[in-house]
Enzyme design. Sequence first.
Site, mmCIF file in Angstrom:
data_model
loop_
_atom_site.group_PDB
_atom_site.id
_atom_site.type_symbol
_atom_site.label_atom_id
_atom_site.label_comp_id
_atom_site.label_asym_id
_atom_site.label_seq_id
_atom_site.Cartn_x
_atom_site.Cartn_y
_atom_site.Cartn_z
ATOM 1 N N ARG A 65 0.881 -1.238 -0.069
ATOM 2 C CA ARG A 65 -0.023 0.194 -0.066
ATOM 3 C C ARG A 65 0.988 1.300 -0.172
ATOM 4 O O ARG A 65 0.366 2.351 -0.467
ATOM 5 C CB ARG A 65 -0.804 0.113 1.320
ATOM 6 C CG ARG A 65 -1.965 -1.026 1.374
ATOM 7 C CD ARG A 65 -2.101 -1.226 2.874
ATOM 8 N NE ARG A 65 -2.883 -2.389 3.155
ATOM 9 C CZ ARG A 65 -4.239 -2.357 3.047
ATOM 10 N NH1 ARG A 65 -4.939 -1.465 3.097
ATOM 11 N NH2 ARG A 65 -5.015 -3.537 3.283
ATOM 12 N N LYS A 172 -1.681 -19.445 5.423
ATOM 13 C CA LYS A 172 -2.379 -19.944 6.439
ATOM 14 C C LYS A 172 -2.617 -18.828 7.532
ATOM 15 O O LYS A 172 -1.740 -17.807 7.246
ATOM 16 C CB LYS A 172 -1.743 -21.050 7.272
ATOM 17 C CG LYS A 172 -1.756 -20.966 8.764
ATOM 18 C CD LYS A 172 -0.894 -21.968 9.190
ATOM 19 C CE LYS A 172 -1.269 -21.894 10.733
ATOM 20 N NZ LYS A 172 -0.757 -20.821 11.234
ATOM 21 N N HIS A 202 3.453 -24.657 6.092
ATOM 22 C CA HIS A 202 4.769 -24.638 5.974
ATOM 23 C C HIS A 202 5.200 -26.127 6.650
ATOM 24 O O HIS A 202 6.483 -26.340 6.406
ATOM 25 C CB HIS A 202 5.466 -23.574 6.500
ATOM 26 C CG HIS A 202 5.636 -23.477 8.152
ATOM 27 N ND1 HIS A 202 4.623 -22.936 8.746
ATOM 28 C CD2 HIS A 202 6.605 -23.648 8.846
ATOM 29 C CE1 HIS A 202 4.999 -22.763 9.869
ATOM 30 N NE2 HIS A 202 5.939 -23.434 9.856
ATOM 31 N N LYS A 206 9.063 -28.913 5.399
ATOM 32 C CA LYS A 206 10.082 -29.666 6.512
ATOM 33 C C LYS A 206 10.561 -30.955 6.118
ATOM 34 O O LYS A 206 9.862 -31.876 5.879
ATOM 35 C CB LYS A 206 9.413 -29.546 8.173
ATOM 36 C CG LYS A 206 9.223 -28.280 8.466
ATOM 37 C CD LYS A 206 8.724 -28.428 10.065
ATOM 38 C CE LYS A 206 8.177 -27.144 10.616
ATOM 39 N NZ LYS A 206 9.015 -26.195 11.001
ATOM 40 N N GLU A 240 6.528 -24.876 22.035
ATOM 41 C CA GLU A 240 7.305 -23.563 21.432
ATOM 42 C C GLU A 240 7.581 -22.842 22.956
ATOM 43 O O GLU A 240 6.828 -22.921 23.944
ATOM 44 C CB GLU A 240 6.420 -22.573 20.671
ATOM 45 C CG GLU A 240 6.151 -23.398 19.520
ATOM 46 C CD GLU A 240 5.403 -22.186 18.515
ATOM 47 O OE1 GLU A 240 6.191 -21.648 17.661
ATOM 48 O OE2 GLU A 240 4.126 -22.223 18.525
ATOM 49 N N ASP A 259 -4.760 -21.963 15.401
ATOM 50 C CA ASP A 259 -3.190 -21.534 14.752
ATOM 51 C C ASP A 259 -2.637 -22.778 14.309
ATOM 52 O O ASP A 259 -1.814 -22.704 13.584
ATOM 53 C CB ASP A 259 -2.732 -20.787 15.771
ATOM 54 C CG ASP A 259 -1.420 -20.254 15.488
ATOM 55 O OD1 ASP A 259 -1.302 -19.547 14.171
ATOM 56 O OD2 ASP A 259 -0.351 -20.313 15.984
ATOM 57 N N HIS A 264 -1.031 -27.409 10.777
ATOM 58 C CA HIS A 264 0.229 -28.460 11.199
ATOM 59 C C HIS A 264 0.021 -29.590 11.719
ATOM 60 O O HIS A 264 0.596 -30.765 11.319
ATOM 61 C CB HIS A 264 1.279 -27.641 12.011
ATOM 62 C CG HIS A 264 1.310 -26.102 11.647
ATOM 63 N ND1 HIS A 264 1.262 -25.881 10.163
ATOM 64 C CD2 HIS A 264 1.557 -24.945 12.163
ATOM 65 C CE1 HIS A 264 1.604 -24.504 10.154
ATOM 66 N NE2 HIS A 264 1.654 -23.999 11.142
ATOM 67 N N LYS A 364 2.315 -22.330 23.336
ATOM 68 C CA LYS A 364 3.250 -21.145 23.702
ATOM 69 C C LYS A 364 3.832 -21.290 25.045
ATOM 70 O O LYS A 364 3.266 -21.491 25.883
ATOM 71 C CB LYS A 364 2.617 -19.753 23.247
ATOM 72 C CG LYS A 364 2.013 -19.765 21.867
ATOM 73 C CD LYS A 364 3.086 -19.333 20.707
ATOM 74 C CE LYS A 364 2.371 -19.100 19.256
ATOM 75 N NZ LYS A 364 3.422 -19.421 18.348
HETATM 76 C C1 BG6 Z 1 2.685 -20.858 12.387
HETATM 77 C C2 BG6 Z 1 1.805 -20.334 13.474
HETATM 78 O O1 BG6 Z 1 1.971 -21.122 11.528
HETATM 79 O O2 BG6 Z 1 3.498 -21.978 12.933
HETATM 80 C C3 BG6 Z 1 2.744 -19.775 14.752
HETATM 81 O O3 BG6 Z 1 1.041 -19.291 13.095
HETATM 82 C C4 BG6 Z 1 3.920 -20.521 15.013
HETATM 83 O O4 BG6 Z 1 1.915 -19.531 15.771
HETATM 84 C C5 BG6 Z 1 4.550 -21.244 13.799
HETATM 85 O O5 BG6 Z 1 4.990 -20.290 15.992
HETATM 86 C C6 BG6 Z 1 5.489 -22.503 14.416
HETATM 87 O O6 BG6 Z 1 6.230 -22.951 13.107
HETATM 88 P P1 BG6 Z 1 7.402 -23.790 13.412
HETATM 89 O O7 BG6 Z 1 8.063 -24.033 11.900
HETATM 90 O O8 BG6 Z 1 8.594 -22.906 14.180
HETATM 91 O O9 BG6 Z 1 7.424 -25.020 14.244
#
Ligand code: BG6
Length: 516
Positions: A65, A172, A202, A206, A240, A259, A264, A364
């Site tokens: 933007r 996502k 993502h 991996k 995490e 999330d 995932h 988290k």
């Molecule tokens: C993301 C989430 O898709 O994946 C995050 O939105 C999370 O909250 C992340 O921290 C974790 O990814 P990775 O590759 O660090 O396990």
Amino acid sequence: MKADAAIAPQTRAFSAEAGRPAGPCVMVIFGVGGDLTKRKLFPALYNLAKENLLPKQFAMVGVGRHETSVEDFRKKIAQELAEFATSEVEPALVSWLTERLYYHVGTFEDAGAYKRLGELLRQIDKDHSTGGNYFYYLATAPDFFGEITRQLGQAQLTQQEQGRWRRVIYEKPFGNGLPSAHALNQEIEQVLQENQIYRIDHYLGKETVQNILAFRFGNGIFEPVWNRGYIDHVQITVAETVGVETRGGYYDQSGALRDMVPNHIFQLISLVTMEPPVSFDADAVRDEQTKVLRALQPLTEQDVLMRTVRGQYGEGSDGQNRLPGYRSEPRVDPNSKTETFVALKLLMDNWRWAGVPFYLRTGKRLKIRASEIVIQFKSVPFMLFRRTAVERLAPNQFIVHIQPQEGISLQFGAKIPGPIVKLGTVNMDFRYADYFGSKPSTGYERLLYECMIGDATLFQRADMVEASWSVVQPILDVWQALPPRNFPNYPAGSWGPWEANDLLERDGRQWREPGQ
Ligand code: BG6
């Protein structure tokens, strides 16, 4: 408007052809000013260029933007690359990449901006011989996905004709529940064919996650025991240590369940549980994944109360520093009821897995950063060692370590040398880095490359996304109707609320402590 011609996607990801530079194309990033672009997408493009997987005829357009000149944009990207690249920065390669960067200013709702984008792309085709092949990366909030897709369609930027291809990658989260994911699928399918749609997760980028397929279907010895006859239960932990950092605005609306789980963690479940596909074609693999996602047992209200745990971190410590509670994080509601931890027990209704519980947990600000899948095998049928010093036999565990260590290990009992019969638990360990070295990557390289070569195997199909949300939606509904009363309920730096341990202990089981 439907795209004109279906350009048949090639399936090269698992073929000998993979590994060559992709064909000529332009990548267009919507939301180029965001964190994802600087932390992941550009470092990934840089790594691809280094590995010689980007075509010589390549260009990139950032759409944002804010007014900025192409020169300033190129400078900014070069600086960010120096900061976030995961491999050594070679100035000549950075120049090669930045010479191919363009900036296009416009708001996502402005039809004129798309018309001008089309003109820019045609010019780039002339200057860089990119052949009219474009892929759009929507690194924006999902609220814009429908609008951007519609506008691209109206501006004739999604039409595939005369052998040129057009694809769209959706970051996502894809929707925030079943109704919105379904509506979004319908909206984008007005414009695109399924083989133009790349819903990214993502985790599928991996190596260790892809290795689940290689491991299961490239080795004969595990398949006979990979079922309810031999497996006691499966645990998946995605822990995490980070809090919500700068993403409080998004996360407070989303929470841990949305999330991490339908995307995932369900990807991991589907790869662990799917039947062998008939081939590695995108649809053959995704058909099998969808079947197991559909077989996950829907939770009743009673199940939600008994088989789900939610938590939110309060103040705590990582052993050295005080850590703030979630409600004090930037852009988080000070009375927030959003969960930062979730644990679930799920069951699967099919012949292979009936009766095998799947325990999942993610959160988290947990004690350590570790993602792993534990397949726990049934114990031996009776205790042959009862007249010996062996009191308890540890069950065999097969562990897929996803991060930070990447590898696979198998735990079994072995006799401790000496005159007394005593058993110890030992490990057979395979570490990626020891065998194959470690390659610095962001996890996005493979996925960007797959999109460029037209292989959607590692992307989610509409039915997979909806099957996943269908399992999660009843939990969201019950949780919304019954807001938590005990938040915050675990200190930052711990393993989450005690109820998560109770979830397994009630079944006579316990979580494996990752990192051991
Ligand atoms: C993301 C989430 O898709 O994946 C995050 O939105 C999370 O909250 C992340 O921290 C974790 O990814 P990775 O590759 O660090 O396990």
